[in-house]
Design an enzyme around this catalytic site. Structure first.
Site, PDB file in Angstrom:
ATOM      1  N   GLU A  94    -109.025  82.538   9.575  1.00 31.49           N
ATOM      2  CA  GLU A  94    -109.815  83.774   9.511  1.00 31.49           C
ATOM      3  C   GLU A  94    -111.241  83.526   9.030  1.00 31.49           C
ATOM      4  O   GLU A  94    -112.164  84.237   9.413  1.00 31.49           O
ATOM      5  CB  GLU A  94    -109.152  84.810   8.603  1.00 31.49           C
ATOM      6  CG  GLU A  94    -107.892  85.449   9.195  1.00 31.49           C
ATOM      7  CD  GLU A  94    -106.626  84.712   8.815  1.00 31.49           C
ATOM      8  OE1 GLU A  94    -106.715  83.588   8.263  1.00 31.49           O
ATOM      9  OE2 GLU A  94    -105.529  85.254   9.075  1.00 31.49           O
ATOM     10  N   PHE A 142     -95.183  92.963   0.650  1.00 33.69           N
ATOM     11  CA  PHE A 142     -95.441  91.696   1.318  1.00 33.69           C
ATOM     12  C   PHE A 142     -96.797  91.739   2.023  1.00 33.69           C
ATOM     13  O   PHE A 142     -97.093  92.676   2.758  1.00 33.69           O
ATOM     14  CB  PHE A 142     -94.324  91.391   2.316  1.00 33.69           C
ATOM     15  CG  PHE A 142     -94.564  90.121   3.099  1.00 33.69           C
ATOM     16  CD1 PHE A 142     -94.566  88.887   2.461  1.00 33.69           C
ATOM     17  CD2 PHE A 142     -94.831  90.168   4.460  1.00 33.69           C
ATOM     18  CE1 PHE A 142     -94.817  87.721   3.169  1.00 33.69           C
ATOM     19  CE2 PHE A 142     -95.077  89.000   5.175  1.00 33.69           C
ATOM     20  CZ  PHE A 142     -95.067  87.774   4.524  1.00 33.69           C
ATOM     21  N   GLN A 143     -97.602  90.731   1.767  1.00 31.71           N
ATOM     22  CA  GLN A 143     -98.950  90.617   2.351  1.00 31.71           C
ATOM     23  C   GLN A 143     -99.827  91.830   2.048  1.00 31.71           C
ATOM     24  O   GLN A 143    -100.638  92.242   2.861  1.00 31.71           O
ATOM     25  CB  GLN A 143     -98.892  90.331   3.856  1.00 31.71           C
ATOM     26  CG  GLN A 143     -98.339  88.932   4.151  1.00 31.71           C
ATOM     27  CD  GLN A 143     -98.581  88.457   5.579  1.00 31.71           C
ATOM     28  OE1 GLN A 143     -98.662  89.254   6.502  1.00 31.71           O
ATOM     29  NE2 GLN A 143     -98.673  87.153   5.751  1.00 31.71           N
ATOM     30  N   MET A 157    -126.391  66.057  -0.781  1.00 27.69           N
ATOM     31  CA  MET A 157    -127.284  66.891  -1.593  1.00 27.69           C
ATOM     32  C   MET A 157    -126.903  66.801  -3.071  1.00 27.69           C
ATOM     33  O   MET A 157    -127.764  66.650  -3.940  1.00 27.69           O
ATOM     34  CB  MET A 157    -127.230  68.344  -1.107  1.00 27.69           C
ATOM     35  CG  MET A 157    -128.224  69.255  -1.800  1.00 27.69           C
ATOM     36  SD  MET A 157    -129.927  68.710  -1.590  1.00 27.69           S
ATOM     37  CE  MET A 157    -130.461  69.723  -0.213  1.00 27.69           C
ATOM     38  N   LYS A 169    -100.879  99.980   8.375  1.00 29.20           N
ATOM     39  CA  LYS A 169    -100.158  99.819   9.643  1.00 29.20           C
ATOM     40  C   LYS A 169     -99.709 101.154  10.238  1.00 29.20           C
ATOM     41  O   LYS A 169     -99.780 101.341  11.459  1.00 29.20           O
ATOM     42  CB  LYS A 169     -98.943  98.894   9.445  1.00 29.20           C
ATOM     43  CG  LYS A 169     -98.306  98.506  10.775  1.00 29.20           C
ATOM     44  CD  LYS A 169     -97.260  97.423  10.640  1.00 29.20           C
ATOM     45  CE  LYS A 169     -96.759  97.020  12.020  1.00 29.20           C
ATOM     46  NZ  LYS A 169     -95.701  96.007  11.913  1.00 29.20           N
TER      47      LYS A 169
END
Lengths: 555, 170
Positions: free
Chosen positions: A51, A113-114, A469, A163
């Site tokens: 993602e 969940f999630q 760097m 959802k």
């Protein structure tokens, strides 16, 4: 007509002119993906490896086009994986709308969940965010998100959709694409004339511009302005490519890794005109001494930027191109001959990199890229030494042709952003991604996306085998104690590229690099070109954090 | 460090207070006190924030950054000499027959109400300008204080300054 939330979601995306989006599916967004499947002839969805890559891709798409980038992720980890990408877009004022799924409304707040409170997490890194709790609110909330992202100082907006909202039904009424809210001009003709008068009276003026003049209008207005007023111009990282390389008015980059000349000019100027820029700590390294001899005129779209970091004498708040255009008739044509003589003297004693034939030099690699990819190419960078070299030595850059993570400095930004840019500009325009071996290891998994969607991004890896760097700072300020910057990785980039199904090259000389780049460009396939450079190659010049021009390191 | 009272008119949405306090936290602005209340317009809430800042530039930053929030309708610093600042104090003090009378005397001078009494305690309620509450508290400093709470300042400007805003919304 009565539609499900998921159907409304796709309808609104189409109505708002979205034809390409990026994302990754999951449980909470199954209904949305089912409708995207049915609409795939109108709306291309590019599924990334992670993602974070999708968020950077939406960002790169927006930077390359000026349109609003769109990204979709599922709830929980899908949503949290977007966070770095959203923060990157926020810091660089990139218009983006991020959609996240969430658990159904009856499960919210129960550690389901999630489940994650993504609107809380993203509150400080979005212009605004929403939770859609009723399907009746979905369409207008999405439209409002697009409006906010594009209005005024642009930025990311997040819309969280539980959802059950995607399966519930509501009446859908089509609407036209939203129009950005016009920028409120907080100045009048008198203020314009007064600012012009300050510039007309200047003996040693300089214009210092940033990402706020990135648009086509901004660029045109800036060009006319500096040529009429005979203004030397220096820019921030975000504005690399706004004025063309080689324009004698363009002094190049300002700040920590800016040229000696740019920094000296700002230090000695009697008038500094700051346009679309925020006096960040990489430019105004020391806010007490920055432009200490000058009257500062600040032009910015965001009233909160005025005097935020450096106190200014005069400010005009509004759209930069409108302000520059309004000031132009009041600007007297000027020739600052003495000032330019001084500037040319500084340029003569400025830092200039040395060409080598026996080893690969960063500026020569970049020069070859530009020569072969040409003026229409889009250049994308990751973060670190290669990024500064790119900003210093890239040429032919066009508007929206140099994409880099400036404010947040996100290592791993490059690959996702380059894929987004390539999806935006099409296969016929070369997209060159410059990265270091450190940044590249962060998100090189997006190689699979380049292959899946046949996005012919050419990745040039500046491989010094260390985190260059950080090492440079350790060399200069930490007694060469190379703590965790010399990992002795054994990555074989050619084999790894082949493993992903793309072509890899390994180069140790400029001749090899030129041949590899030509072949990659001609193949119109994604490719990696690894360039071995020396471990102790430095970005020069350099002013240490908090320092002044007196502290500049030139060798 | 100067005290300023900032009045924010915001959309009456869930989470708007979180956004304001998140912004203050992120930008490093320190809140002395904060009150949220309804207004005559059900769609609008008023947040009154007291801050101490070093200079005018810092105050301007707070106002401008807060005004940038999508749900901000109007943000302004009150002109304190021309404003009404009020705070409510509830304080529970240990008190028995030996000192009840003197406490009652102090309370009557400050026009504090006694709203609860037990064999071992008294509870006072006092409304007024923060300075008056400070003075009352300093008088009670010699007694044993069991519990107290102050609401923080809520404020309006006198006369007709800014009231056009609310009329428009009403």
């Amino acid at each position: 007509m009565m539609l499900t939330g998921a159907q409304i979601f796709v309808k609104v995306l189409l109505e708002q002119g979205v034809d390409t989006m990026f994302g990754y599916p999951g449980g909470a967004v199954l209904n949305l993906y089912d409708e995207l499947y049915k609409a795939q002839d109108q709306l291309t969805h590019i599924m990334t490896a992670h993602e974070q890559g999708a968020a950077h891709a939406a960002d790169g798409y927006a930077r390359a086009t000026g349109k609003t980038g769109v990204v979709l992720a599922t709830s929980g980890p899908g949503a949290t994986n977007l966070v770095t990408g959203i923060a990157t877009a926020y810091m660089d004022s990139v218009p983006m709308v991020a959609f996240t799924g969430n658990v159904s409304t009856n499960l919210i707040g129960r550690d389901s969940f999630q489940e994650v409170y993504i609107t809380g997490i993203t509150m400080p890194i979005t212009k605004h965010n929403f939770v859609v709790r009723r399907v009746e609110d979905l369409a207008d909330t999405m439209r409002e998100a697009f409006r906010i992202a594009q209005s005024g100082r642009k930025g990311p907006v997040l819309v969280d959709i539980p959802k059950d909202v995607t399966s519930d039904r509501a009446e859908y009424t089509p609407a036209a694409p939203v129009v950005p809210t016009p920028v409120k001009a907080r100045y009048d003709l008198l203020a314009i004339k007064q600012a012009a008068e300050i510039i007309n009276r200047a003996k040693r003026p300089v214009i210092y511009y940033g990402g706020g003049v990135h648009s086509d209008e901004g660029r045109t207005a800036l060009n006319e302005f500096i040529h009429k007023a005979d203004l030397p111009a220096t820019h921030t990282l975000m504005a690399a490519g706004v004025l063309s390389y080689g324009d004698p008015m363009n002094l190049g980059l300002l700040g920590m890794h800016g040229s000696f000349t740019s920094n000296k000019v700002v230090d000695e100027a009697d008038v500094v005109i700051a346009v679309g820029t925020r006096f960040s700590d990489r430019v105004a390294l020391n806010t007490k001494t920055f432009a200490h001899n000058a009257t500062i005129v600040q032009i910015d779209i965001d009233p909160a930027e005025v005097g935020k970091n450096v106190a200014v004498n005069y400010s005009l708040v509004g759209d930069a191109s409108e302000i520059l255009t309004a000031m132009l008739p009041h600007i007297q044509p000027a020739h600052h001959t003495e000032w330019w003589d001084q500037i040319h003297h500084w340029q003569a004693i400025d830092y200039h990199p040395t060409n080598h034939n026996d080893r690969l030099m960063p500026h020569q690699i970049i020069g070859t890229c530009c020569e072969l990819a040409g003026p229409d190419a889009v250049y994308v960078t990751d973060v670190g030494q290669h990024q500064m070299w790119a900003a210093q030595y890239i040429r032919h850059v066009k508007n929206r042709g140099f994409l880099t993570s400036g404010g947040l400095g996100t290592m791993g930004f490059g690959y996702g952003a380059a894929l987004g840019a390539q999806a935006a500009v099409g296969r016929d325009t070369p997209v060159v991604m410059m990265t270091g071996d450190g940044s590249f290891h962060m998100n090189l998994n997006e190689a699979c996306t380049a292959v899946s969607y046949d996005l012919p991004v050419i990745t040039v890896i500046f491989n010094n085998q260390v985190l260059g760097m950080v090492r440079q700072w350790q060399t200069t300020f930490y007694g060469k104690r190379y703590s965790s910057t010399d990992p002795h990785r054994a990555t074989d980039y050619v084999k790894l590229a082949e493993g992903f199904g793309l072509k890899g090259y390994h180069c140790e000389t400029l001749t090899e690099f030129r041949a590899a780049f030509e072949e990659a460009l001609a193949s119109k396939k994604p490719a990696w070109i690894e360039c071995r450079i020396a471990k102790d190659e430095k970005v020069l010049p350099m002013i240490p954090a908090g320092g002044t021009i007196e502290d500049m390191i030139m060798s | 460090m100067n005290r300023h009272v900032i009045s924010l008119l915001v959309d009456n949405h869930a989470g708007v207070l979180t956004r304001v306090s998140s912004l203050f936290g992120r930008r490093g602005f320190n809140i002395d006190s904060l009150t949220v209340s309804a207004t005559n317009d059900p769609a609008t809430s008023r947040i009154t924030i007291v801050v101490h800042v070093d200079d005018d530039a810092e105050l301007q930053q707070i106002i401008l950054q807060t005004a940038n929030l999508q749900e901000s309708q109007q943000v302004f610093a009150l002109d304190i000499p021309h404003s009404l600042l009020r705070e409510l104090l509830l304080i529970k003090v240990c008190a028995d027959v030996t000192n009840r009378t003197e406490l009652k005397e102090i309370a009557s001078i400050y026009k504090a109400k006694i709203i609860d009494l037990s064999p071992t305690s008294m509870v006072f309620e006092l409304t007024g300008e923060p300075e008056k509450i400070d003075a009352f508290l300093s008088m009670l400093a010699d007694y044993k204080i069991m519990e107290m709470c102050r609401t923080g300042i809520t404020a309006l400007e006198r006369g007709n300054r800014h009231d056009h805003i609310q009329q428009q919304q009403a």
